[in-house]
Design a protein around this motif. Structure first.
Motif, PDB file in Angstrom:
ATOM      1  N   CYS A  30       0.838  -1.202   0.000  1.00  0.00           N
ATOM      2  CA  CYS A  30       0.000   0.000   0.000  1.00  0.00           C
ATOM      3  C   CYS A  30       0.875   1.255   0.000  1.00  0.00           C
ATOM      4  O   CYS A  30       0.573   2.218  -0.709  1.00  0.00           O
ATOM      5  N   VAL A  31       1.934   1.235   0.769  1.00  0.00           N
ATOM      6  CA  VAL A  31       2.852   2.378   0.816  1.00  0.00           C
ATOM      7  C   VAL A  31       3.427   2.619  -0.572  1.00  0.00           C
ATOM      8  O   VAL A  31       3.449   3.754  -1.064  1.00  0.00           O
ATOM      9  N   SER A  32       3.863   1.558  -1.227  1.00  0.00           N
ATOM     10  CA  SER A  32       4.427   1.679  -2.571  1.00  0.00           C
ATOM     11  C   SER A  32       3.391   2.210  -3.557  1.00  0.00           C
ATOM     12  O   SER A  32       3.689   3.091  -4.363  1.00  0.00           O
ATOM     13  N   LEU A  33       2.187   1.699  -3.487  1.00  0.00           N
ATOM     14  CA  LEU A  33       1.118   2.154  -4.379  1.00  0.00           C
ATOM     15  C   LEU A  33       0.835   3.639  -4.174  1.00  0.00           C
ATOM     16  O   LEU A  33       0.757   4.411  -5.133  1.00  0.00           O
ATOM     17  N   ILE A  34       0.715   4.054  -2.940  1.00  0.00           N
ATOM     18  CA  ILE A  34       0.423   5.466  -2.632  1.00  0.00           C
ATOM     19  C   ILE A  34       1.572   6.363  -3.073  1.00  0.00           C
ATOM     20  O   ILE A  34       1.366   7.388  -3.723  1.00  0.00           O
ATOM     21  N   ASN A  35       2.791   5.982  -2.760  1.00  0.00           N
ATOM     22  CA  ASN A  35       3.944   6.825  -3.068  1.00  0.00           C
ATOM     23  C   ASN A  35       4.271   6.891  -4.553  1.00  0.00           C
ATOM     24  O   ASN A  35       4.867   7.860  -5.009  1.00  0.00           O
ATOM     25  N   ASN A  36       3.893   5.858  -5.317  1.00  0.00           N
ATOM     26  CA  ASN A  36       4.189   5.830  -6.749  1.00  0.00           C
ATOM     27  C   ASN A  36       3.024   6.293  -7.608  1.00  0.00           C
ATOM     28  O   ASN A  36       3.152   6.342  -8.830  1.00  0.00           O
ATOM     29  N   PHE A  37       1.902   6.639  -6.993  1.00  0.00           N
ATOM     30  CA  PHE A  37       0.743   7.059  -7.780  1.00  0.00           C
ATOM     31  C   PHE A  37       1.029   8.384  -8.470  1.00  0.00           C
ATOM     32  O   PHE A  37       1.624   9.290  -7.899  1.00  0.00           O
ATOM     33  N   PHE A  38       0.590   8.465  -9.714  1.00  0.00           N
ATOM     34  CA  PHE A  38       0.755   9.693 -10.496  1.00  0.00           C
ATOM     35  C   PHE A  38      -0.574   9.983 -11.175  1.00  0.00           C
ATOM     36  O   PHE A  38      -1.048   9.186 -11.984  1.00  0.00           O
ATOM     37  N   TYR A  67       0.588   8.665 -20.378  1.00  0.00           N
ATOM     38  CA  TYR A  67       0.089   8.288 -19.052  1.00  0.00           C
ATOM     39  C   TYR A  67       0.040   6.765 -18.916  1.00  0.00           C
ATOM     40  O   TYR A  67       0.420   6.216 -17.887  1.00  0.00           O
ATOM     41  N   GLY A  68      -0.394   6.089 -19.970  1.00  0.00           N
ATOM     42  CA  GLY A  68      -0.414   4.626 -19.948  1.00  0.00           C
ATOM     43  C   GLY A  68       0.969   4.044 -19.756  1.00  0.00           C
ATOM     44  O   GLY A  68       1.155   3.079 -19.024  1.00  0.00           O
ATOM     45  N   LEU A  69       1.955   4.647 -20.380  1.00  0.00           N
ATOM     46  CA  LEU A  69       3.333   4.194 -20.232  1.00  0.00           C
ATOM     47  C   LEU A  69       3.821   4.394 -18.804  1.00  0.00           C
ATOM     48  O   LEU A  69       4.421   3.505 -18.205  1.00  0.00           O
ATOM     49  N   VAL A  70       3.533   5.535 -18.239  1.00  0.00           N
ATOM     50  CA  VAL A  70       3.972   5.832 -16.867  1.00  0.00           C
ATOM     51  C   VAL A  70       3.323   4.875 -15.870  1.00  0.00           C
ATOM     52  O   VAL A  70       3.995   4.294 -15.031  1.00  0.00           O
ATOM     53  N   ILE A  71       2.027   4.688 -15.982  1.00  0.00           N
ATOM     54  CA  ILE A  71       1.317   3.826 -15.035  1.00  0.00           C
ATOM     55  C   ILE A  71       1.655   2.350 -15.242  1.00  0.00           C
ATOM     56  O   ILE A  71       1.871   1.607 -14.300  1.00  0.00           O
ATOM     57  N   GLN A  72       1.704   1.912 -16.488  1.00  0.00           N
ATOM     58  CA  GLN A  72       1.946   0.504 -16.786  1.00  0.00           C
ATOM     59  C   GLN A  72       3.285   0.020 -16.262  1.00  0.00           C
ATOM     60  O   GLN A  72       3.409  -1.063 -15.733  1.00  0.00           O
TER      61      GLN A  72
END
Length: 97
Positions: A30-38, A67-72
């Motif tokens: 969860c920490v990783s998901l929150i901190n890496n969210f863009f 955006y797809g590239l960044v998130i993927q």
């Protein structure tokens, strides 16, 4: 919640963010998901003319592919390498060298 606009920096009644609370209870994914969210809105800022510019830094038609590239790839936006616009439109995966 993040995609809907939740603010990652907001603090609760004891002055802790969601990432800090997740770390406290050992939820490191969860920490990783929150901190890496863009947020896509943060990238969309660059598709608009700012100040004295005559054109935006990022052509609006590249917003979704980039955006797809960044998130993927779970890249931090700072780590996105420079690629030509035509390359970004044609290729799903780009390896930075």
């Amino acid at each position: 919640m993040l995609a809907a606009g939740a603010k990652v920096g907001r603090e609760n009644c004891v002055g802790r963010t969601a990432a800090q609370m997740a770390a406290f209870v050992g939820q490191y994914q969860c920490v990783s998901l929150i901190n890496n969210f863009f947020a896509k809105d943060d990238l969309a800022y660059y598709t608009q003319v700012q100040g004295l510019e005559t054109e935006p830094k990022l052509p609006p038609e590249l917003l979704s592919p980039l955006y797809g590239l960044v998130i993927q790839n779970n890249l931090n936006p700072v780590g996105v390498c420079h690629v030509s616009n035509t390359l970004l439109c044609r290729v799903e995966y780009v390896t930075c060298q």
